[in-house]
Design an enzyme around this catalytic site. Structure first.
Site, PDB file in Angstrom:
ATOM      1  N   SER A 448       0.827  -1.211   0.000  1.00 52.59           N
ATOM      2  CA  SER A 448       0.000   0.000   0.000  1.00 52.59           C
ATOM      3  C   SER A 448       0.855   1.252   0.000  1.00 52.59           C
ATOM      4  O   SER A 448       0.407   2.312  -0.430  1.00 52.59           O
ATOM      5  CB  SER A 448      -0.846   0.072   1.274  1.00 52.59           C
ATOM      6  OG  SER A 448      -1.716  -0.994   1.354  1.00 52.59           O
ATOM      7  N   HIS A 469      -2.469  -3.624  -6.477  1.00 50.60           N
ATOM      8  CA  HIS A 469      -2.922  -3.174  -5.160  1.00 50.60           C
ATOM      9  C   HIS A 469      -4.424  -3.405  -5.009  1.00 50.60           C
ATOM     10  O   HIS A 469      -5.246  -2.624  -5.503  1.00 50.60           O
ATOM     11  CB  HIS A 469      -2.574  -1.684  -4.982  1.00 50.60           C
ATOM     12  CG  HIS A 469      -2.919  -1.154  -3.632  1.00 50.60           C
ATOM     13  ND1 HIS A 469      -3.556   0.046  -3.444  1.00 50.60           N
ATOM     14  CD2 HIS A 469      -2.736  -1.676  -2.404  1.00 50.60           C
ATOM     15  CE1 HIS A 469      -3.737   0.244  -2.154  1.00 50.60           C
ATOM     16  NE2 HIS A 469      -3.246  -0.784  -1.505  1.00 50.60           N
ATOM     17  N   GLU A 481      -5.645  -1.126  -8.114  1.00 50.17           N
ATOM     18  CA  GLU A 481      -4.668  -0.221  -8.732  1.00 50.17           C
ATOM     19  C   GLU A 481      -3.506  -1.056  -9.271  1.00 50.17           C
ATOM     20  O   GLU A 481      -2.978  -1.921  -8.564  1.00 50.17           O
ATOM     21  CB  GLU A 481      -4.155   0.783  -7.698  1.00 50.17           C
ATOM     22  CG  GLU A 481      -5.221   1.801  -7.303  1.00 50.17           C
ATOM     23  CD  GLU A 481      -4.771   2.746  -6.183  1.00 50.17           C
ATOM     24  OE1 GLU A 481      -5.104   3.931  -6.252  1.00 50.17           O
ATOM     25  OE2 GLU A 481      -4.099   2.279  -5.231  1.00 50.17           O
ATOM     26  N   ASN A 519      -5.609   5.728  -1.731  1.00 52.24           N
ATOM     27  CA  ASN A 519      -5.246   6.038  -0.344  1.00 52.24           C
ATOM     28  C   ASN A 519      -4.804   7.488  -0.209  1.00 52.24           C
ATOM     29  O   ASN A 519      -5.014   8.117   0.831  1.00 52.24           O
ATOM     30  CB  ASN A 519      -4.153   5.089   0.146  1.00 52.24           C
ATOM     31  CG  ASN A 519      -4.713   3.699   0.405  1.00 52.24           C
ATOM     32  OD1 ASN A 519      -5.931   3.524   0.479  1.00 52.24           O
ATOM     33  ND2 ASN A 519      -3.847   2.715   0.522  1.00 52.24           N
TER      34      ASN A 519
HETATM   35  P1  NAD Z   1      -1.171  -9.534   7.442  1.00 48.39           P
HETATM   36  O1  NAD Z   1      -0.291  -9.182   8.557  1.00 48.39           O
HETATM   37  O2  NAD Z   1      -2.590  -9.845   7.672  1.00 48.39           O
HETATM   38  O3  NAD Z   1      -0.558 -10.784   6.657  1.00 48.39           O
HETATM   39  C1  NAD Z   1       0.787 -10.882   6.304  1.00 48.39           C
HETATM   40  C2  NAD Z   1       1.112 -12.380   6.204  1.00 48.39           C
HETATM   41  O4  NAD Z   1       2.408 -12.502   5.628  1.00 48.39           O
HETATM   42  C3  NAD Z   1       1.177 -13.070   7.556  1.00 48.39           C
HETATM   43  O5  NAD Z   1       0.336 -14.213   7.527  1.00 48.39           O
HETATM   44  C4  NAD Z   1       2.622 -13.471   7.700  1.00 48.39           C
HETATM   45  O6  NAD Z   1       2.809 -14.713   8.371  1.00 48.39           O
HETATM   46  C5  NAD Z   1       3.049 -13.571   6.252  1.00 48.39           C
HETATM   47  N1  NAD Z   1       4.482 -13.441   6.044  1.00 48.39           N
HETATM   48  C6  NAD Z   1       5.324 -12.528   6.567  1.00 48.39           C
HETATM   49  N2  NAD Z   1       6.561 -12.739   6.087  1.00 48.39           N
HETATM   50  C7  NAD Z   1       6.495 -13.799   5.256  1.00 48.39           C
HETATM   51  C8  NAD Z   1       7.445 -14.482   4.453  1.00 48.39           C
HETATM   52  N3  NAD Z   1       8.714 -14.099   4.428  1.00 48.39           N
HETATM   53  N4  NAD Z   1       7.039 -15.533   3.737  1.00 48.39           N
HETATM   54  C9  NAD Z   1       5.753 -15.929   3.755  1.00 48.39           C
HETATM   55  N5  NAD Z   1       4.805 -15.301   4.470  1.00 48.39           N
HETATM   56  C10 NAD Z   1       5.184 -14.256   5.219  1.00 48.39           C
HETATM   57  O7  NAD Z   1      -0.997  -8.343   6.396  1.00 48.39           O
HETATM   58  P2  NAD Z   1      -2.054  -7.797   5.341  1.00 48.39           P
HETATM   59  O8  NAD Z   1      -2.919  -6.805   5.985  1.00 48.39           O
HETATM   60  O9  NAD Z   1      -2.627  -8.929   4.618  1.00 48.39           O
HETATM   61  O10 NAD Z   1      -1.102  -6.974   4.372  1.00 48.39           O
HETATM   62  C11 NAD Z   1      -0.285  -7.600   3.427  1.00 48.39           C
HETATM   63  C12 NAD Z   1       0.155  -6.601   2.383  1.00 48.39           C
HETATM   64  O11 NAD Z   1      -1.011  -6.057   1.756  1.00 48.39           O
HETATM   65  C13 NAD Z   1       0.921  -5.407   2.909  1.00 48.39           C
HETATM   66  O12 NAD Z   1       1.899  -5.057   1.959  1.00 48.39           O
HETATM   67  C14 NAD Z   1      -0.134  -4.320   3.050  1.00 48.39           C
HETATM   68  O13 NAD Z   1       0.407  -3.027   2.916  1.00 48.39           O
HETATM   69  C15 NAD Z   1      -0.986  -4.636   1.856  1.00 48.39           C
HETATM   70  N6  NAD Z   1      -2.391  -4.156   1.957  1.00 48.39           N
HETATM   71  C16 NAD Z   1      -3.093  -4.296   3.102  1.00 48.39           C
HETATM   72  C17 NAD Z   1      -4.419  -3.883   3.145  1.00 48.39           C
HETATM   73  C18 NAD Z   1      -5.255  -4.047   4.398  1.00 48.39           C
HETATM   74  O14 NAD Z   1      -6.318  -3.424   4.495  1.00 48.39           O
HETATM   75  N7  NAD Z   1      -4.868  -4.900   5.320  1.00 48.39           N
HETATM   76  C19 NAD Z   1      -5.018  -3.313   2.005  1.00 48.39           C
HETATM   77  C20 NAD Z   1      -4.270  -3.232   0.831  1.00 48.39           C
HETATM   78  C21 NAD Z   1      -2.953  -3.649   0.826  1.00 48.39           C
END
Ligand code: NAD
Length: 678
Positions: A448, A469, A481, A519
């Protein structure tokens, strides 16, 4: 005259014919007497049973639209049938996509003045009334989409059969364009299925699938595709009376209960749209209640609705959506059939589930199986709710393969990284997976806030890096996006757009910049809303003011939903150094992070915010909150984050739900400016 003549498909009746798609059996064409006819868009054939088969096949397009020439030709076909009445008439489509997509939106958009508007309505109303009154029985044989004017055409027939396929969809979506179904649907649908179901379809534009169409009585039956022709012939010659609504649903079509149904519908409309930004729903209720659905009897109302800014802006939004869809149809882009997702958290798990739903093979990786299991649990429930068919749900679930070792990396056409939002963690992961990627595979990040320049700095082939995204919740948010990386010549972005289109989302190509588009515009809007809380306004009052303005959710509830820690971090990055609001900092310090912690600005129970009563909003509150959003949209446009103002509006509408009746933040601002300078 057409020499490609019709047929008797008794073989199909026994299920033995090698039926072409949609039950159009090509084998038996040359057995029928030599009369029939073609126009540019219609083909008419008579078979040996005396049934006339009228096939709509609009020239030059993949879907049928009921333009003025198509309706004029239908009238000439009815003339031919009057001259020699068949025992029955079956109307069907030759397009694989469906029966008909409705009226021609370009004709509607080009309307100039009240007279033209009335003529457009009268054209379809009169013709379908004529079809409904013919002496011989008529049947609409429906597969795929049957929308708007297409459904009104089908409703003018005595019978309707629908293909028992997942893509069968019937609806009257006019209300979503700010208008009403003017060609008889507002009269015939309530008569057929009763007032409650008809009002629901007319006021929401909701689609009805084959099963529901049959259950409502909208279709006489749902039929397996290979038996459609035989069933059509049998039904049209059956002599059965036309279906009619019965019982309470029918009584609600008549006085005195009709007034009650209308009152309830008006109340629901006012609850949803207290400021009356959308005049069409109330007009539909008026036309149904007082004019039996005939808009020609209420010329003033007809003109007001068809000439309204809302209708114009909603047509604009429809076209913006078509434009985004076009980005998702990249000719020649190598298709993605296997996606590997790394990170099975909130986003990765749901992205993987969505891709498998849409038919792709998906491998899902996380640090261990225990971290993948919750995503699989969510996916199972999602498929059961969404597909309502155990076998289809099972098939989707089977396409989603847990892969804790990451074996899928070497086979995938696209790897989507959705791990924690930390530059080092992501770069370390890329170091591990890049050497294992298939030649030509894309590497996508769901980041993000991190820059693709930084993320791709150590890649051997940075040109394969792209941002895809998704928004949260993945299943509900239509926009994605697609971020162009600094080393990409456009090829990776185009292919990623095609992938996004293929999974049924709307791709918005954007440049790599903090917050991209969506965002970036949300941050100053949320900030301003929280400043209002600092000034003493209740969160409920702010949220109510913005939902009344037309947002799907108020900004304070949105912040609670996103997570206040994330809102604080995003605000720090995207608010141009502005001091975070006190109310936000205090809550984050207390560990009140919003929905996920059970308390933020609101207390949260069972996924719902527990809200008190909203107070009166100070005048101009909505404008105060949207001004910073509009200003930031302008800045992002000027910085080239999106290539033009229409794409900025499209992104903000489909990424945030920004009040569609405005036509988008930049369009709304231009329109306001034009009004004040008039
Ligand atoms: P989250 O914390 O829910 O999930 C992340 C997952 O990645 C975890 O299950 C963790 O165990 C895993 N992980 C971490 N390191 C790892 C590795 N080296 N190998 C394999 N798995 C690994 O996070 P999220 O909210 O799902 O966000 C993930 C991405 O999406 C981020 O880049 C965030 O910026 C982006 N994002 C989040 C949202 C939101 O609303 N949560 C919206 C859009 C984009």
């Amino acid at each position: 005259m057409n020499t490609d003549l019709p047929r008797d498909d008794a073989g199909a009746a026994q299920g033995t014919a090698a039926a072409a798609p949609h039950g159009v059996d090509a084998r038996a064409r040359d057995t029928a007497p030599p009369h029939g006819g073609t126009t540019t868009n219609w083909r008419l054939r008579h078979d040996q049973d005396g049934v006339a088969w009228l096939t709509l096949d609009c020239a030059g397009g993949a879907v049928n639209t009921l333009s003025a020439p198509v309706l004029a030709e239908l009238a000439s076909m009815l003339d031919a049938l009057d001259a020699r009445p068949p025992r029955g008439l079956v109307i069907r489509s030759a397009k694989p996509a469906g029966f008909a997509a409705g009226a021609d939106i370009d004709e509607f958009a080009a309307l100039n003045g009240a007279q033209e508007a009335r003529a457009l309505i009268a054209r379809g109303w009169d013709l379908f009334a004529r079809l409904a009154a013919v002496r011989y029985p008529t049947l609409a044989l429906i597969h795929g989409h049957c929308l708007g004017g297409g459904l009104e055409l089908a409703l003018a027939c005595r019978y309707r059969l629908v293909a028992d396929e997942p893509d069968t969809a019937l609806s009257l979506p006019e209300v979503m364009l700010g208008i009403f179904p003017g060609w008889g649907g507002m009269s015939r649908l309530p008569a057929l299925v009763g007032a409650p179901a008809a009002l629901d379809m007319m006021l929401t534009g909701r689609r009805v699938d084959a099963r529901r169409a049959a259950a409502l009585g909208l279709a006489d039956a749902r039929v397996p595709t290979r038996l459609l022709d035989a069933a059509a012939r049998h039904t049209v010659l059956s002599g059965k009376p036309r279906r009619r609504a019965r019982g309470l649903p029918a009584l609600l079509n008549r006085s005195p209960l009709k007034a009650l149904a209308a009152r309830q519908a008006r109340k629901r409309i006012a609850d949803k749209d207290p400021q009356g930004h959308y005049p069409a729903p109330a007009a539909i209720v008026d036309l149904w209640e007082h004019h039996d659905g005939n808009a020609l009897r209420a010329p003033a109302l007809l003109e007001t609705i068809l000439a309204s800014d809302t209708a114009r802006n909603l047509v604009r939004v429809f076209r913006l959506q078509e434009r985004l869809k076009a980005h998702g149809k990249q000719e020649g882009a190598a298709p993605v059939t296997h996606v590997h997702v790394v990170g099975a958290g909130t986003m990765g798990g749901d992205i993987a589930a969505w891709c498998a739903l849409r038919g792709l093979k998906v491998t899902l990786q996380d640090q261990d199986m225990a971290r993948i299991a919750p995503a699989l649990g969510r996916a199972g429930k999602f498929y059961a709710d969404k597909l309502k068919d155990r076998r289809a749900a099972r098939a989707a679930f089977d396409r989603l393969v847990p892969d804790p070792r990451g074996d899928g990396v070497a086979h995938a056409d696209l790897v989507i990284e959705a791990i924690v939002e930390q530059l080092d963690a992501k770069r370390t992961l890329y170091r591990q997976i890049e050497p294992r990627l298939k030649p030509g595979a894309l590497l996508a990040t769901n980041t993000s806030s991190l820059s693709l320049r930084d993320l791709g700095a150590e890649l051997a082939q940075p040109e394969r890096l792209v941002g895809i995204h998704f928004f949260n919740p993945v299943a509900r948010m239509p926009l994605v996006e697609v971020v162009r990386g600094p080393a990409d010549d456009g090829g990776a972005q185009a292919r990623a757009c095609a992938f996004v289109g293929a999974i049924g989302k709307l791709p918005l190509p954007v440049r790599d910049a903090p917050g991209f588009l969506v965002n970036a515009v949300l941050a100053p809007y949320l900030l301003e809303a929280m400043r209002c809380v600092d000034e003493g306004l209740a969160p409920e009052t702010i949220d109510a003011a913005m939902t009344a303005f037309g947002m799907p959710m108020g900004p304070i509830e949105l912040a609670d939903t996103v997570g206040l820690d994330i809102a604080l971090a995003a605000g720090r990055e995207l608010a141009g150094g502005a001091e975070p609001p006190r109310c936000l900092m205090q809550r984050v310090e207390r560990g009140e992070l919003g929905r996920k912690s059970g308390r933020g600005f609101y207390a949260w129970r069972d996924g719902k915010a527990d809200k008190g009563k909203a107070g009166d909003a100070p005048p101009g509150l909505a404008q105060r909150l949207t001004d910073p959003l509009v200003a930031r949209a302008r800045q992002q446009l000027a910085a080239g984050v999106v290539s033009d103002a229409d794409l900025a509006d499209a992104g903000v509408i489909f990424g945030t739900g920004y009040a569609p009746y405005t036509g988008g933040p930049l369009h709304g601002e231009r329109a306001r400016g034009a009004r004040t300078t008039e």
